[in-house]
Design an enzyme around this catalytic site. Structure first.
Site, short mmCIF file in Angstrom:
data_model
loop_
_atom_site.label_atom_id
_atom_site.label_comp_id
_atom_site.label_asym_id
_atom_site.label_seq_id
_atom_site.Cartn_x
_atom_site.Cartn_y
_atom_site.Cartn_z
N HIS A 98 -59.73 -34.17 -21.39
CA HIS A 98 -58.93 -34.67 -22.52
C HIS A 98 -57.45 -34.63 -22.15
O HIS A 98 -56.70 -35.52 -22.54
CB HIS A 98 -59.16 -33.80 -23.76
CG HIS A 98 -60.42 -34.08 -24.48
ND1 HIS A 98 -60.61 -35.20 -25.27
CD2 HIS A 98 -61.58 -33.38 -24.57
CE1 HIS A 98 -61.81 -35.18 -25.80
NE2 HIS A 98 -62.43 -34.08 -25.39
N GLU A 162 -72.18 -31.08 -25.50
CA GLU A 162 -71.56 -31.62 -26.72
C GLU A 162 -71.97 -33.08 -26.91
O GLU A 162 -71.58 -33.93 -26.11
CB GLU A 162 -70.02 -31.53 -26.62
CG GLU A 162 -69.50 -30.12 -26.50
CD GLU A 162 -68.00 -30.07 -26.26
OE1 GLU A 162 -67.35 -31.13 -26.09
OE2 GLU A 162 -67.45 -28.95 -26.24
#
Length: 193
Positions: A98, A162
């Protein structure tokens, strides 16, 4: 905060895309906002993949909801402090994809604007968030598979822990970027689980 030439403003490029940046709200694993501003930024290479994924979702009568994209390293540090489990949060010493602008957190919503059931919530750091977990009901498994197909079709890959996280296949080869979004410091806001 400085602007980075490789990051693009996702809201400006895709004005109809539903963006719900969870770390700009208290609706995340810390229970408090981390970002001072709700700016959805993404590396230009990831923007190209996102454009394809958006188109594929539309073919199925669905649309994407973005929960997170580029994440400042300061925010990653806060997340690591709250959840120092490498299964779910990357140690800031390594650097999250990210923070390279190459990863995005998403879900799907239907034509009526209803978010599809994925069997576990965003930021639910639990086994139920893992891909193909047996406790997830069949319909939620199908929704996850659909999300995976849409994101894979655009050029992203998922991770095993996830259901919401997708990144470019060579995400970790991109450099970590300077912080481009202001964050709350851990001392300004209490971040606890």
């Amino acid at each position: 905060m400085s602007e980075n030439p490789v990051l693009r403003d996702v809201a400006a490029i895709f004005p109809s895309l539903h963006i719900d940046l969870k770390y700009a709200t208290a609706d995340n694993l810390t229970g408090a906002p981390i970002y001072r501003e709700a700016r959805c930024l993404l590396h230009k290479d990831a923007v190209a993949a996102l454009a394809k994924s958006i188109s594929i979702a539309q073919l199925a009568g669905l649309s994407l909801v973005v929960y997170d994209a580029y994440r400042p390293q300061q925010a990653q540090s806060i997340l690591w402090e709250v959840c120092p489990d490498p299964q779910y949060v990357v140690d800031v010493a390594i650097g999250s994809n990210h923070s390279r602008g190459t990863a995005i957190d998403v879900t799907l919503k239907d034509a009526n604007g209803q978010v599809l059931d994925m069997g576990a919530g965003f930021d639910e750091m639990h086994d139920r968030s893992h891909a193909y977990h047996p406790s997830v009901p069949a319909q939620a498994q199908r929704n996850r598979l659909l999300l995976n197909a849409i994101m894979f079709g655009g050029g992203f890959v998922g991770i095993s822990s996830e259901w919401w996280h997708f990144e470019l296949p060579a995400a970790a080869k991109y450099p970590l970027l300077d912080d481009c979004i202001a964050c709350f410091s851990p001392t300004t806001t209490q971040h606890t689980l």
